[in-house]
Design a protein around this motif. Structure first.
Motif, short mmCIF file in Angstrom:
data_model
loop_
_atom_site.label_atom_id
_atom_site.label_comp_id
_atom_site.label_asym_id
_atom_site.label_seq_id
_atom_site.Cartn_x
_atom_site.Cartn_y
_atom_site.Cartn_z
N GLY A 98 -35.72 -36.38 61.92
CA GLY A 98 -36.34 -35.98 60.79
C GLY A 98 -36.51 -34.48 60.94
O GLY A 98 -37.04 -34.17 62.27
N TRP A 153 -45.94 -34.74 55.63
CA TRP A 153 -45.91 -36.24 55.02
C TRP A 153 -47.09 -36.62 54.68
O TRP A 153 -47.65 -37.20 53.82
CB TRP A 153 -45.16 -37.30 55.89
N GLY A 212 -35.65 -34.60 46.61
CA GLY A 212 -34.93 -35.52 47.17
C GLY A 212 -35.17 -35.95 48.70
O GLY A 212 -35.21 -36.92 49.17
N THR A 213 -35.49 -34.77 49.38
CA THR A 213 -35.79 -34.90 50.72
C THR A 213 -37.32 -35.80 50.66
O THR A 213 -37.30 -36.61 51.55
CB THR A 213 -36.07 -33.79 51.20
N THR A 230 -38.57 -37.73 48.53
CA THR A 230 -38.26 -39.20 47.98
C THR A 230 -37.68 -39.96 49.42
O THR A 230 -38.15 -41.11 49.41
CB THR A 230 -37.31 -39.23 46.86
N ASP A 231 -36.67 -39.61 50.06
CA ASP A 231 -36.32 -40.30 51.03
C ASP A 231 -37.15 -40.41 52.06
O ASP A 231 -37.23 -41.68 52.84
CB ASP A 231 -35.08 -39.37 51.59
N GLY A 232 -38.05 -39.47 52.32
CA GLY A 232 -39.21 -39.57 53.56
C GLY A 232 -40.09 -40.59 53.18
O GLY A 232 -40.41 -41.47 54.12
N LYS A 234 -39.73 -43.20 51.10
CA LYS A 234 -39.14 -44.54 51.27
C LYS A 234 -39.04 -45.17 52.71
O LYS A 234 -39.28 -46.21 52.79
CB LYS A 234 -37.80 -44.39 50.59
N ARG A 235 -39.06 -43.96 53.65
CA ARG A 235 -38.86 -44.67 55.19
C ARG A 235 -40.29 -44.74 55.64
O ARG A 235 -40.51 -45.51 56.52
CB ARG A 235 -38.55 -43.36 55.93
N TRP A 268 -39.68 -49.82 44.38
CA TRP A 268 -40.30 -49.47 45.88
C TRP A 268 -41.34 -48.23 45.78
O TRP A 268 -42.41 -48.41 46.37
CB TRP A 268 -39.38 -49.00 46.71
N SER A 269 -41.17 -47.53 44.89
CA SER A 269 -42.05 -46.36 44.87
C SER A 269 -43.34 -46.70 44.17
O SER A 269 -44.45 -46.28 44.73
CB SER A 269 -41.57 -45.29 43.93
#
Length: 561
Positions: free
Chosen positions: A209, A216, A247-248, A250-252, A254-255, A490-491
């Protein structure tokens, strides 16, 4: 209407003459045998009388029905007007429930308006000290030309001591950590070893990352603790020179969800082992189409105990959610709730091992709303509000005296007497049958829920109201208004996880930022995988020294103390 004239007897037959009011000059002779004093049922006049009497009865019935409909419509109009008045007060009225002063607004009396802020004559509190913050010295000196006398030019001599003052500053800036790893080449000829050896880099929360833990942490705290939309946080990042796409983020996030899941499960397990909870629910939008579900409305449930707060996101608002969460409860427990019918199923399904403590704040609100919407009942309703306030006051005094036996017993006796007085008053007014439907409705609800409303008498540790659950939902409700809910299932689940973690940490006076720093550091050391054992990060497993460390503000990145 028909009038009968005196009869004339002739040859054993009585002739009766009847006159109709509308035309008394015309008369209809009817002959009846003297053996029958009644008019013959087959004669045209009697048939007409029967028809008219039937019509009279029919019209009377129709009139009664019309009056009933009119009365029902009038009641409906009053009800709608009351609801309209209530909605107007909710939208545009003051939130305070304080009563106006008796002299307020009377003609000839001008009341001085109270100014905002510190009141004249009130004791001040002085400037707030910030001894917990690190201090950075900043020295200021006179320019060289000002160190000389302006008249004769002789130099000044330095005076012992300095003039000192303090200014609090906040520095928020983004920076890039440049990771420099040194390389080494072997000078030996040993087999099966790399020729060039590179120093190990720092552990990362998200492998490969581009953004560190601090990014975060700021995103999670802003969104789920301070209820700011992600776009707002990204705008703040942009002001300090950090451009990140939605988008970055959101992806982070989710991880990160799998890393936080074990902590959430630990909080849920602790919550289920408690014996008293506050529960409530509110709508939460999830903008993802789910098979078998119509619309985007989900529900966010909260179960708050003395040590934990658990949020559960579910499609349903039915009793299945509390039944599932409290499935393993087998001992006597108490659930403080409002009067929503879904909770009442617990009494039957759990065989009485869960008692429902109804909320007095909702009962009080019933009377206040009645006073606001139906002015003719205001005095009556406010009398009940005042009596509820007395019970609150006596119970607060009783709780303050929990450790003083004599005083506690005195307050307990006073409380029980006030509660019995209210119960008798409610039953007496309902039996008198002098109340209007709106008044009866409020008192019947009070009477029907009486057993649950009085649980706090035998359990002083149980509050009279369910405000704890409503306060727990206040943050998510603000977040719902700011960012509308969640864009995916998931969110939404991540939101319930973070609400649970943050509000549990706050209950233990733990700084969420410090906790996230320590937890994410451990996850990074585990190569970005979920920890097998998260017990060390659960507040109830921490020592007093650890809790003290977690309660302090975070240290600067360059502070190694």
């Amino acid at each position: 209407m028909i009038f009968q004239k005196p009869g004339i007897e002739k040859d054993g037959v009585i002739t009766l003459t009847y006159s109709i009011i509308s035309n008394p000059e015309e008369s209809v002779p009817v002959l009846l045998p003297d053996s029958s004093p009644a008019i013959c049922s087959q004669c045209p006049l009697q048939i007409e009388i029967n028809r008219l009497q039937s019509e009279i009865a029919w019209w009377k019935a129709m009139h009664g029905k019309a009056k009933g409909r009119e009365e029902a419509l009038q009641n409906e109009i009053k009800e709608l007007q009351a609801k309209l008045k209530l909605r107007e007060k909710q939208l545009f009225g003051k939130g305070s429930e304080k009563k106006k002063n008796e002299n307020e607004g009377q003609p000839g009396e001008e009341k001085e308006k109270k100014k905002r802020g510190q009141q004249p004559g009130a004791p001040g509190h002085g400037r707030k000290k910030h001894d917990n913050l690190p201090k950075i010295d900043e020295e200021h000196d006179l320019p060289e030309e000002e160190k000389l006398c302006s008249c004769c030019g002789l130099p000044f001599e330095e005076f012992p001591g300095t003039e000192e003052s303090e200014v609090v500053e906040v520095e928020v800036r983004a920076h890039v950590r440049r990771i420099i790893r040194r390389k080494y080449v072997r000078t030996c000829a040993c087999p099966n070893l790399p020729v060039i050896v590179t120093a190990k880099g720092p552990d990362k929360l998200i492998p490969k990352g581009a953004y560190g833990d601090s990014v975060w942490i700021q995103v999670l705290i802003a969104k789920f603790l301070f209820n700011r939309p992600t776009s707002s946080q990204l705008g703040h990042f942009a002001l300090i020179g950090l451009e990140i796409s939605q988008g970055t983020i959101t992806d982070g996030l989710k991880r990160l969800e799998p890393l936080l899941e074990p902590v959430y499960e630990g909080i849920v397990a602790k919550n289920q082992a408690e014996i008293h909870w506050h529960a409530d629910e509110t709508r939460w939008m999830v903008f993802e189409e789910v098979e078998g579900k119509t619309g985007y409305r989900w529900y966010l449930w909260v179960f708050k105990s003395a040590s934990t707060a658990v949020f559960i996101l579910d499609q349903s608002r039915s009793s299945s959610v509390p039944l599932s969460h409290l499935e393993d409860v087998v001992h006597d427990s108490i659930l403080s709730v409002d009067r929503y019918s879904a909770y009442k199923t617990l009494i039957k399904e759990k065989d009485g091992c869960i008692l429902l403590a109804w909320c007095w704040a909702h009962v009080r609100r019933d009377f206040i709303n009645l006073a606001k919407t139906r002015p003719e009942y205001e005095e009556w309703a406010l009398e009940w509000v005042e009596q509820i306030g007395i019970i609150y006051h006596i119970n607060n005094l009783r709780i303050e005296a929990l450790d003083i036996q004599d005083e506690f017993e005195l307050r307990d006796e006073q409380l029980r007497g006030a509660v019995i007085e209210m119960e008798n008053k409610c039953a007496g007014q309902l039996e008198a049958e002098t109340l209007q439907p709106d008044q009866e409705k409020v008192l019947e609800s009070l009477q029907n829920h009486w057993d649950g409303l009085t649980i706090f008498i035998d359990y002083p540790e149980v509050p009279m109201d369910n405000n704890a659950a409503e306060q727990a939902l206040r943050g998510p409700v603000v977040g719902r208004k700011n960012f509308y809910g969640s864009g995916a299932v998931w969110s939404g689940h991540l939101a319930s996880i973070m609400f649970s973690i943050f509000q549990t940490l706050v209950l233990w006076n733990i700084n969420p930022q410090v906790w996230l720093e320590m937890f994410f550091r451990a996850c990074a050391e585990n190569k970005g995988l979920p920890l097998e054992d998260v017990s060390a990060f659960l507040p109830w497993n921490m020592s007093e020294q650890e809790l003290e460390v977690y309660s302090k503000p975070p240290k600067p990145a360059n502070d190694t103390s």
